[in-house]
Design a protein around this motif. Structure first.
Motif, PDB file in Angstrom:
ATOM      1  N   GLN A 292     -36.420  78.038  37.031  1.00  0.00           N
ATOM      2  CA  GLN A 292     -35.645  76.984  37.711  1.00  0.00           C
ATOM      3  C   GLN A 292     -34.446  76.512  36.904  1.00  0.00           C
ATOM      4  OE1 GLN A 292     -38.540  74.097  38.924  1.00  0.00           O
ATOM      5  NE2 GLN A 292     -39.290  75.477  40.531  1.00  0.00           N
ATOM      6  N   LYS A 293     -34.427  76.877  35.632  1.00  0.00           N
ATOM      7  CA  LYS A 293     -33.279  76.452  34.809  1.00  0.00           C
ATOM      8  C   LYS A 293     -32.091  77.406  34.973  1.00  0.00           C
ATOM      9  CE  LYS A 293     -36.156  74.375  31.264  1.00  0.00           C
ATOM     10  NZ  LYS A 293     -36.884  74.666  30.054  1.00  0.00           N
ATOM     11  N   ILE A 294     -32.341  78.547  35.650  1.00  0.00           N
ATOM     12  CA  ILE A 294     -31.271  79.554  35.731  1.00  0.00           C
ATOM     13  C   ILE A 294     -30.117  79.079  36.630  1.00  0.00           C
ATOM     14  CG2 ILE A 294     -30.724  81.926  36.454  1.00  0.00           C
ATOM     15  CD1 ILE A 294     -33.548  82.720  35.616  1.00  0.00           C
ATOM     16  N   GLU A 295     -30.463  78.548  37.801  1.00  0.00           N
ATOM     17  CA  GLU A 295     -29.385  78.184  38.745  1.00  0.00           C
ATOM     18  C   GLU A 295     -28.430  77.124  38.184  1.00  0.00           C
ATOM     19  OE1 GLU A 295     -29.294  78.649  42.883  1.00  0.00           O
ATOM     20  OE2 GLU A 295     -31.482  78.772  42.982  1.00  0.00           O
ATOM     21  N   PRO A 296     -28.959  76.050  37.544  1.00  0.00           N
ATOM     22  CA  PRO A 296     -28.010  75.078  36.972  1.00  0.00           C
ATOM     23  C   PRO A 296     -27.071  75.705  35.932  1.00  0.00           C
ATOM     24  CG  PRO A 296     -30.230  74.167  37.000  1.00  0.00           C
ATOM     25  CD  PRO A 296     -30.344  75.593  37.447  1.00  0.00           C
ATOM     26  N   LEU A 297     -27.598  76.687  35.211  1.00  0.00           N
ATOM     27  CA  LEU A 297     -26.779  77.373  34.206  1.00  0.00           C
ATOM     28  C   LEU A 297     -25.656  78.163  34.906  1.00  0.00           C
ATOM     29  CD1 LEU A 297     -27.053  77.853  31.113  1.00  0.00           C
ATOM     30  CD2 LEU A 297     -28.257  79.952  31.648  1.00  0.00           C
ATOM     31  N   LEU A 298     -26.042  78.862  35.977  1.00  0.00           N
ATOM     32  CA  LEU A 298     -25.049  79.646  36.721  1.00  0.00           C
ATOM     33  C   LEU A 298     -24.010  78.728  37.366  1.00  0.00           C
ATOM     34  CD1 LEU A 298     -27.343  82.312  38.466  1.00  0.00           C
ATOM     35  CD2 LEU A 298     -26.169  82.472  36.270  1.00  0.00           C
ATOM     36  N   ASP A 299     -24.463  77.525  37.764  1.00  0.00           N
ATOM     37  CA  ASP A 299     -23.513  76.575  38.362  1.00  0.00           C
ATOM     38  C   ASP A 299     -22.449  76.157  37.358  1.00  0.00           C
ATOM     39  OD1 ASP A 299     -24.681  76.628  40.843  1.00  0.00           O
ATOM     40  OD2 ASP A 299     -26.027  74.934  40.430  1.00  0.00           O
ATOM     41  N   GLN A 300     -22.877  75.973  36.113  1.00  0.00           N
ATOM     42  CA  GLN A 300     -21.893  75.595  35.071  1.00  0.00           C
ATOM     43  C   GLN A 300     -20.871  76.712  34.895  1.00  0.00           C
ATOM     44  OE1 GLN A 300     -23.112  73.791  31.344  1.00  0.00           O
ATOM     45  NE2 GLN A 300     -25.215  73.730  32.063  1.00  0.00           N
ATOM     46  N   LEU A 301     -21.365  77.959  34.923  1.00  0.00           N
ATOM     47  CA  LEU A 301     -20.439  79.097  34.790  1.00  0.00           C
ATOM     48  C   LEU A 301     -19.477  79.136  35.971  1.00  0.00           C
ATOM     49  CD1 LEU A 301     -23.027  81.775  33.630  1.00  0.00           C
ATOM     50  CD2 LEU A 301     -21.027  81.107  32.312  1.00  0.00           C
ATOM     51  N   GLU A 302     -20.030  78.907  37.170  1.00  0.00           N
ATOM     52  CA  GLU A 302     -19.203  78.971  38.384  1.00  0.00           C
ATOM     53  C   GLU A 302     -18.054  77.949  38.309  1.00  0.00           C
ATOM     54  OE1 GLU A 302     -19.208  81.145  40.756  1.00  0.00           O
ATOM     55  OE2 GLU A 302     -17.936  80.160  42.244  1.00  0.00           O
ATOM     56  N   VAL A 303     -18.375  76.737  37.833  1.00  0.00           N
ATOM     57  CA  VAL A 303     -17.333  75.694  37.746  1.00  0.00           C
ATOM     58  C   VAL A 303     -16.220  76.169  36.807  1.00  0.00           C
ATOM     59  CG1 VAL A 303     -16.857  73.350  36.911  1.00  0.00           C
ATOM     60  CG2 VAL A 303     -18.904  73.789  38.293  1.00  0.00           C
ATOM     61  N   GLN A 304     -16.619  76.661  35.638  1.00  0.00           N
ATOM     62  CA  GLN A 304     -15.609  77.104  34.662  1.00  0.00           C
ATOM     63  C   GLN A 304     -14.786  78.277  35.202  1.00  0.00           C
ATOM     64  OE1 GLN A 304     -14.837  75.920  31.385  1.00  0.00           O
ATOM     65  NE2 GLN A 304     -13.119  77.263  31.896  1.00  0.00           N
ATOM     66  N   LEU A 305     -15.488  79.252  35.797  1.00  0.00           N
ATOM     67  CA  LEU A 305     -14.813  80.487  36.212  1.00  0.00           C
ATOM     68  C   LEU A 305     -14.000  80.309  37.490  1.00  0.00           C
ATOM     69  CD1 LEU A 305     -17.770  82.773  35.200  1.00  0.00           C
ATOM     70  CD2 LEU A 305     -15.515  82.707  34.088  1.00  0.00           C
ATOM     71  N   SER A 306     -14.199  79.177  38.167  1.00  0.00           N
ATOM     72  CA  SER A 306     -13.330  78.882  39.314  1.00  0.00           C
ATOM     73  C   SER A 306     -11.974  78.417  38.816  1.00  0.00           C
ATOM     74  CB  SER A 306     -13.921  77.766  40.180  1.00  0.00           C
ATOM     75  OG  SER A 306     -15.235  78.058  40.483  1.00  0.00           O
ATOM     76  N   GLN A 307     -11.947  77.999  37.531  1.00  0.00           N
ATOM     77  CA  GLN A 307     -10.690  77.485  36.979  1.00  0.00           C
ATOM     78  C   GLN A 307      -9.967  78.484  36.087  1.00  0.00           C
ATOM     79  OE1 GLN A 307     -11.926  73.895  34.936  1.00  0.00           O
ATOM     80  NE2 GLN A 307     -13.134  73.305  36.704  1.00  0.00           N
ATOM     81  N   THR A 308     -10.740  79.317  35.370  1.00  0.00           N
ATOM     82  CA  THR A 308     -10.114  80.263  34.427  1.00  0.00           C
ATOM     83  C   THR A 308     -10.750  81.644  34.564  1.00  0.00           C
ATOM     84  OG1 THR A 308     -11.703  79.588  32.726  1.00  0.00           O
ATOM     85  CG2 THR A 308      -9.566  78.505  32.662  1.00  0.00           C
ATOM     86  N   ASP A 309     -10.005  82.662  34.199  1.00  0.00           N
ATOM     87  CA  ASP A 309     -10.525  84.035  34.298  1.00  0.00           C
ATOM     88  C   ASP A 309     -11.663  84.270  33.328  1.00  0.00           C
ATOM     89  OD1 ASP A 309      -8.933  84.843  36.272  1.00  0.00           O
ATOM     90  OD2 ASP A 309      -7.679  86.216  35.082  1.00  0.00           O
ATOM     91  N   TRP A 310     -11.531  83.698  32.121  1.00  0.00           N
ATOM     92  CA  TRP A 310     -12.534  83.906  31.066  1.00  0.00           C
ATOM     93  C   TRP A 310     -13.099  82.557  30.666  1.00  0.00           C
ATOM     94  CZ3 TRP A 310     -13.423  88.796  31.471  1.00  0.00           C
ATOM     95  CH2 TRP A 310     -12.392  89.689  31.708  1.00  0.00           C
ATOM     96  N   LEU A 311     -14.206  82.572  29.929  1.00  0.00           N
ATOM     97  CA  LEU A 311     -14.890  81.304  29.644  1.00  0.00           C
ATOM     98  C   LEU A 311     -14.053  80.340  28.807  1.00  0.00           C
ATOM     99  CD1 LEU A 311     -18.539  82.611  29.133  1.00  0.00           C
ATOM    100  CD2 LEU A 311     -17.634  81.278  31.055  1.00  0.00           C
ATOM    101  N   CYS A 312     -13.155  80.897  27.985  1.00  0.00           N
ATOM    102  CA  CYS A 312     -12.337  80.006  27.159  1.00  0.00           C
ATOM    103  C   CYS A 312     -10.871  80.040  27.590  1.00  0.00           C
ATOM    104  CB  CYS A 312     -12.461  80.375  25.689  1.00  0.00           C
ATOM    105  SG  CYS A 312     -14.136  80.211  25.113  1.00  0.00           S
ATOM    106  N   GLY A 313     -10.625  80.270  28.845  1.00  0.00           N
ATOM    107  CA  GLY A 313      -9.239  80.213  29.325  1.00  0.00           C
ATOM    108  C   GLY A 313      -8.692  81.577  29.680  1.00  0.00           C
TER     109      GLY A 313
END
Ligand SMILES: N[C@@H](CCC(=O)N[C@@H](CS)C(=O)NCC(=O)O)C(=O)O
Length: 264
Positions: free
Chosen positions: A171-192
């Motif tokens: 159950q902890k997987i989906e919240p983790l993926l949600d955090q990635l989705e938010v970041q990747l909706s803004q930038t191509d890579w995790l750090c910009g």
């Protein structure tokens, strides 16, 4: 010369192999067969006191943790830097790496793999639990290290047998993926705009989640930015070299299956 002790199919080994491939570095291969428990042999324990892969040796230094190894490689071989120079981005990269390090991927894999693969993984944990007390007896000089390993293996064995605990971890997987989705909706890579070590490490983890049956969590289009990100990661040469071509040689696989299934 870089020397890497690694195991085919091991997530932590893949993280290091991805960085080596990104940097186009040559390295000497020391394959360890986890299915025949080569990692529990005293000679390997003397090198890596936890009896895990990977282990890197370079210039007389022995480094035994994938997160430390990848940072070491990036410092020593700055030909193509995978660490952002800007402090805010560096902090962001550290946050993504910490998030991944704290996630119980081992339990996710051992608890969710199905079919023969799942059977072999779970059986290997039971065999280790039986082997370690004998190794403690036979190698008094490594008693502490083997005892710590036995404790960790018993804990893993108990967790993966506990359906409720595995469900809780899942159950902890989906919240983790949600955090990635938010970041990747803004930038191509995790750090910009630039690919970094965080992307390298997440490549191995996302691919493993996919293999463990969690790919549906982004393939159903609920997390489109994450799906597109994984596609971008998968077309990199490093993915082919470190993951797609990471097949266990047949003789090693057969020796492993013989050991796990027949005990010989
Ligand atoms: N924190 C370590 C974990 C290493 C680890 O758990 N490696 C696994 C393979 S991914 C292993 O060697 N498992 C065999 C065992 O524990 O007996 C790292 O990142 O290097």
């Amino acid at each position: 010369m870089l020397q890497l002790y690694y195991a085919s199919g091991s997530l932590c080994s893949q993280k290091v192999k991805l960085v080596l491939a990104e940097k186009n570095l040559d390295w000497k291969h020391y394959p360890i067969n986890l299915l025949t428990f080569e990692n529990l042999q005293p000679s390997y324990f003397r090198l890596n006191s936890k009896g895990v892969v990977p282990t890197l040796i370079h210039d007389g230094k022995v480094i035994t943790n994938s997160a430390v190894i990848v940072r070491y490689l990036d410092e020593q071989f700055p030909n193509y830097k995978l660490t952002p120079a800007e402090p805010a981005l560096l902090e962001r990269m550290d946050r993504w790496i910490d998030l991944l390090d704290q996630f119980p991927m081992l339990e996710v894999m051992y608890g969710n793999f199905r079919g023969i693969e799942g059977f072999v993984l779970r059986r290997s944990v039971q065999i280790k639990e039986r082997m370690l007390p004998q190794l403690i007896q036979a190698n008094p000089e490594l008693k502490e290290q083997y005892a710590a390993k036995l404790k960790a293996i018993k804990q893993l064995n108990s967790t993966i047998r506990n359906v409720k605990e595995i469900e809780g971890i899942n159950q902890k997987i989906e919240p983790l993926l949600d955090q990635l989705e938010v970041q990747l909706s803004q930038t191509d890579w995790l750090c910009g705009t630039n690919y970094s070590l965080a992307d390298t490490l997440w490549t191995a983890v996302l691919n493993r989640l996919d293999e463990s049956g969690f790919g549906l969590l982004w393939e159903d289009n609920t997390r489109p930015a994450l799906g597109a990100y994984l596609n971008r990661l998968k077309i990199r040469t490093s993915f082919k070299k470190a993951i797609q071509d990471d097949k266990m040689p047949l003789p090693m696989l057969l020796a492993g299956l013989r050991k796990i299934l027949l005990g010989i």
